[in-house]
Write an enzyme that holds these catalytic residues in place. Structure first.
Site, mmCIF file in Angstrom:
data_model
loop_
_atom_site.group_PDB
_atom_site.id
_atom_site.type_symbol
_atom_site.label_atom_id
_atom_site.label_comp_id
_atom_site.label_asym_id
_atom_site.label_seq_id
_atom_site.Cartn_x
_atom_site.Cartn_y
_atom_site.Cartn_z
ATOM 1 N N SER A 20 42.239 58.366 34.304
ATOM 2 C CA SER A 20 41.228 57.175 33.156
ATOM 3 C C SER A 20 39.605 57.919 32.663
ATOM 4 O O SER A 20 39.082 58.392 34.154
ATOM 5 C CB SER A 20 40.395 55.592 33.548
ATOM 6 O OG SER A 20 39.966 55.296 33.230
ATOM 7 N N THR A 69 43.200 46.941 35.359
ATOM 8 C CA THR A 69 44.116 47.333 34.542
ATOM 9 C C THR A 69 46.187 47.852 35.306
ATOM 10 O O THR A 69 45.846 47.463 35.984
ATOM 11 C CB THR A 69 44.289 49.103 33.946
ATOM 12 O OG1 THR A 69 45.304 49.648 33.079
ATOM 13 C CG2 THR A 69 44.855 49.803 35.272
ATOM 14 N N LYS A 73 46.704 43.022 35.174
ATOM 15 C CA LYS A 73 46.513 42.572 34.201
ATOM 16 C C LYS A 73 46.489 40.766 34.872
ATOM 17 O O LYS A 73 45.877 40.117 34.250
ATOM 18 C CB LYS A 73 46.115 42.897 33.345
ATOM 19 C CG LYS A 73 45.346 44.064 33.093
ATOM 20 C CD LYS A 73 45.526 44.726 31.694
ATOM 21 C CE LYS A 73 44.713 46.227 31.359
ATOM 22 N NZ LYS A 73 45.242 46.562 29.806
ATOM 23 N N ASN A 94 41.534 41.700 31.996
ATOM 24 C CA ASN A 94 40.867 43.201 32.346
ATOM 25 C C ASN A 94 39.261 43.476 33.015
ATOM 26 O O ASN A 94 38.856 44.627 33.075
ATOM 27 C CB ASN A 94 41.764 44.141 30.863
ATOM 28 C CG ASN A 94 40.246 43.681 29.841
ATOM 29 O OD1 ASN A 94 40.156 42.511 29.579
ATOM 30 N ND2 ASN A 94 40.373 45.474 28.817
ATOM 31 N N ASP A 109 40.859 43.801 26.230
ATOM 32 C CA ASP A 109 42.286 44.802 25.126
ATOM 33 C C ASP A 109 41.576 43.650 24.551
ATOM 34 O O ASP A 109 42.424 44.856 23.338
ATOM 35 C CB ASP A 109 43.016 44.519 26.437
ATOM 36 C CG ASP A 109 42.970 45.005 27.362
ATOM 37 O OD1 ASP A 109 42.659 46.304 27.539
ATOM 38 O OD2 ASP A 109 43.857 44.773 28.292
ATOM 39 N N GLY A 133 57.221 46.044 25.270
ATOM 40 C CA GLY A 133 56.462 45.179 26.055
ATOM 41 C C GLY A 133 55.385 44.411 26.353
ATOM 42 O O GLY A 133 54.281 44.162 25.112
ATOM 43 N N GLY A 135 53.989 43.062 29.170
ATOM 44 C CA GLY A 135 53.060 42.868 29.989
ATOM 45 C C GLY A 135 51.900 42.557 29.899
ATOM 46 O O GLY A 135 51.546 41.260 28.356
ATOM 47 N N GLY A 136 51.083 42.750 30.973
ATOM 48 C CA GLY A 136 49.261 42.219 30.524
ATOM 49 C C GLY A 136 48.598 42.386 29.358
ATOM 50 O O GLY A 136 47.692 41.880 28.550
ATOM 51 N N GLY A 248 45.561 54.698 21.336
ATOM 52 C CA GLY A 248 45.008 53.476 22.394
ATOM 53 C C GLY A 248 43.759 54.256 22.993
ATOM 54 O O GLY A 248 42.680 53.694 23.535
#
Length: 283
Positions: A20, A69, A73, A94, A109, A133, A135-136, A248
């Site tokens: 990260s 992350t 989340k 987040n 986000d 996807g 998810g969070g 991203g």
């Protein structure tokens, strides 16, 4: 503007976050304001604790705030007060701010994706979008797509109850948007203008791509929530098909800028921050 703190303790809770760049982003933001910022990677497994223990550690040890992350989340929301009704609808956070009372939850986000999209595509509408996807980060991106004027949202996930739950929440917020769910990304890509990856597939440690290259033909743009590495197989395939690419990295940059406003509120020289982050400097 109130006086800025001399030091600021921040952190990131997540799995597989060794690569990260968030620690560097916030360190540079601090340097721009004459502040000493400490931003630590807090990996539950490495700290031999579960998420609850790591979260409590940050809360009890002088952290101003944390980013959260994958894969926490959605889970973190149970510890938080979330004032923004849109973020409550997203159901994922987040960015967490500590202070008196219950920690406050935010989602950059969502706002960061909208800024990233507009930075690349301006005012062009996203059209019908395939999103892999749910998810969070997927929940945040879905609501960002609604905010950008998405007309149709096609949700793909191996966990169909999770996809259906997000579909129901989007329909509640934006009944004018057509939302469908499925498990076959290639089949659902046909006719989509936008293709979005909100899975960890492609990031360091999760090699591969969530969609076959041939299924991208005819689309106009693609976004990958993964930013380490910045040139994922997913985006490489999209570029080969002539799609507009939203990396991203752009989401990473803007969600970090927006999180900094919650952490501190000090001004930023965004072009200088962007330029320095793109160097090989490490933290």
């Amino acid at each position: 503007m109130q006086d800025l703190p001399v030091t600021l303790q921040l952190g990131l809770i997540g799995d597989n976050i060794a690569a990260s760049r968030s620690p560097l982003l916030h360190k540079i933001a601090g340097e721009q304001n004459g502040m000493d910022v400490s931003y630590l990677r807090l990996v539950p497994r490495e700290m031999e604790q579960d998420f609850d223990g790591v979260f409590q550690f940050a809360k009890d040890n002088g952290y101003r705030g944390i980013n959260v992350t994958y894969p926490y989340k959605e889970y973190v929301t149970k510890f938080l007060q979330v004032d923004d009704p849109l973020v409550r609808g997203i159901g994922a956070v987040n960015t967490v701010i500590f202070g008196e009372g219950t920690p406050k939850g935010h989602n950059t986000d969502y706002s960061g994706f909208m800024s990233a999209y507009r930075n690349v595509r301006g005012d062009r509408a996203p059209g019908a979008v395939l999103m892999i996807g749910t998810g969070g980060v997927g929940r945040a991106i879905a609501f960002g797509l609604v905010g950008l004027g998405c007309t149709e949202l096609r949700l793909v996930d191996r966990d169909m109850p999770k996809a259906e739950a997000l579909a129901a929440d989007v329909r509640k917020t934006a009944p004018e948007v057509t939302v469908i769910c499925g498990s076959n990304a290639e089949a659902m890509a046909d006719g989509a203008q936008g293709i979005v990856n909100c899975t960890p597939v492609g990031m360091v440690g999760y090699d591969g791509t969530p969609l076959a290259e041939w299924a991208m033909a005819g689309a106009a743009w693609a976004f990958d929530a993964v930013y380490t590495p910045p040139d994922t197989q997913f985006l490489t395939d999209a570029k080969a098909n002539g799609l507009d690419i939203i990396s991203g990295w752009e989401l990473f940059f803007f969600q970090g800028v927006h999180a900094w406003k919650f952490f501190c509120g000090a001004p930023l020289d965004e072009p200088a921050l962007r330029a320095e982050l793109m160097t090989e400097r490490t933290y």
